[in-house]
Design an enzyme around this catalytic site. Structure first.
Site, short mmCIF file in Angstrom:
data_model
loop_
_atom_site.label_atom_id
_atom_site.label_comp_id
_atom_site.label_asym_id
_atom_site.label_seq_id
_atom_site.Cartn_x
_atom_site.Cartn_y
_atom_site.Cartn_z
N PHE A 1 2.43 9.47 0.89
CA PHE A 1 1.75 10.10 -0.23
C PHE A 1 2.73 10.31 -1.38
CE2 PHE A 1 -0.53 13.36 -2.61
CZ PHE A 1 -1.82 12.84 -2.58
N GLU B 1 -5.29 2.22 -13.85
CA GLU B 1 -5.43 3.17 -12.73
C GLU B 1 -4.04 3.57 -12.25
OE1 GLU B 1 -6.75 5.37 -11.18
OE2 GLU B 1 -7.96 4.75 -9.47
N ASP B 2 -3.95 4.76 -11.66
CA ASP B 2 -2.64 5.22 -11.17
C ASP B 2 -2.20 4.49 -9.90
OD1 ASP B 2 -4.62 6.46 -9.59
OD2 ASP B 2 -3.83 8.49 -9.82
N ARG C 1 1.55 16.64 -11.44
CA ARG C 1 1.27 15.53 -12.35
C ARG C 1 2.34 15.39 -13.44
NH1 ARG C 1 -3.98 13.75 -11.40
NH2 ARG C 1 -5.51 15.35 -10.90
N ASP D 1 -5.41 2.31 -3.26
CA ASP D 1 -5.19 2.62 -1.85
C ASP D 1 -6.19 1.79 -1.03
OD1 ASP D 1 -4.38 3.89 0.45
OD2 ASP D 1 -5.38 5.78 0.02
P1 5GP Z 1 -8.84 4.14 -3.37
O1 5GP Z 1 -10.28 4.24 -3.75
O2 5GP Z 1 -8.17 2.86 -3.78
O3 5GP Z 1 -8.63 4.41 -1.90
O4 5GP Z 1 -8.17 5.38 -4.00
C1 5GP Z 1 -7.46 5.43 -5.12
C2 5GP Z 1 -7.31 6.89 -5.50
O5 5GP Z 1 -6.84 7.69 -4.39
C3 5GP Z 1 -6.27 7.02 -6.56
O6 5GP Z 1 -6.82 6.95 -7.84
C4 5GP Z 1 -5.70 8.40 -6.27
O7 5GP Z 1 -6.48 9.37 -6.91
C5 5GP Z 1 -5.85 8.59 -4.79
N1 5GP Z 1 -4.60 8.31 -4.07
C6 5GP Z 1 -4.39 7.33 -3.16
N2 5GP Z 1 -3.14 7.36 -2.69
C7 5GP Z 1 -2.52 8.38 -3.32
C8 5GP Z 1 -1.18 8.90 -3.26
O8 5GP Z 1 -0.28 8.47 -2.54
N3 5GP Z 1 -0.92 9.97 -4.09
C9 5GP Z 1 -1.86 10.51 -4.91
N4 5GP Z 1 -1.48 11.54 -5.66
N5 5GP Z 1 -3.12 10.04 -4.99
C10 5GP Z 1 -3.46 8.98 -4.20
MG MG Z 2 -7.33 8.43 -9.01
#
Ligand code: 5GP
Ligand code: MG
Length: 175
Positions: free
Chosen positions: A151, A98-99, A164, A102
């Site tokens: 962010f 995963e990238d 990206r 959060d």
């Molecule tokens: P989670 O479900 O853990 O809250 O969300 C993870 C997803 O939120 C990541 O896969 C990504 O798509 C998005 N996300 C959360 N923080 C960031 C950020 O700082 N930058 C970007 N581009 N996407 C984020």
């Molecule tokens: Mg994502």
């Protein structure tokens, strides 16, 4: 948010060094095994491409796509799998890539989904971890960098599908 108002958080050489370290650790942990690496589209595709090319063990690749609704840049409450894997993972060693983590909601949902297919093992590798922003407790097995709030874009991560392609990771400056 203005994506031109940004500063470098991780330059290319630092990313490449860390990716090589992660790949060495993963190769060591799975020595003698073949991994199935499952990337979360779209954000993870660049990290995953670099990571698997640095592995010294064989792997197969597959992808999922997950949409979360109702949150804007925040993670919303509802998570939906919009593209499933096309490989059987029963009895296999799985590494989800995963990238960024959060709230932890996306990976909690995905790990539950995949575990229902009875893999032999399942671990998670996240390029970035915003550890302090969890809404649900979730720990990845491998993390590239832990970061604070804010962010980030680049190296696969987007803002409204922009940025990206940037080879570095940038943080957007607060106005
Ligand atoms: P989670 O479900 O853990 O809250 O969300 C993870 C997803 O939120 C990541 O896969 C990504 O798509 C998005 N996300 C959360 N923080 C960031 C950020 O700082 N930058 C970007 N581009 N996407 C984020
Ligand atoms: Mg994502």
């Amino acid at each position: 948010m203005d994506i031109m108002q940004r500063e470098i958080l991780f330059p290319r050489d630092e990313i490449q060094r860390r990716v090589r370290e992660l790949a060495a650790q993963i190769s060591n942990d799975y020595s003698g095994h073949e991994l199935i690496v499952i990337g979360v589209l779209k954000g993870a595709f660049i990290f995953m491409a670099d990571l698997i090319r640095a592995l010294s063990i064989p792997c197969r690749v597959d992808f999922v796509r997950i949409a979360s609704y109702g949150g804007g840049q925040e993670s919303g409450g509802r998570t939906v799998l919009t593209k499933d894997i096309e490989t059987s993972i029963r009895g296999r060693d799985i590494l989800v890539v995963e990238d960024i983590i959060d709230s932890g909601l996306t990976l909690t949902y995905l790990v539950d989904w995949l575990k229902e297919r009875n893999p032999q093992s399942l671990k998670v590798c996240a390029f970035l971890d915003k550890r302090r922003r969890r809404k649900v407790s979730f720990e990845a097995d491998y993390v590239g960098f832990t970061i604070d709030d804010g962010f980030v874009i680049g190296y696969g991560l987007d803002f409204n599908e922009q940025a990206r392609f940037l080879p570095e990771v940038y943080i957007i400056k607060q106005q």
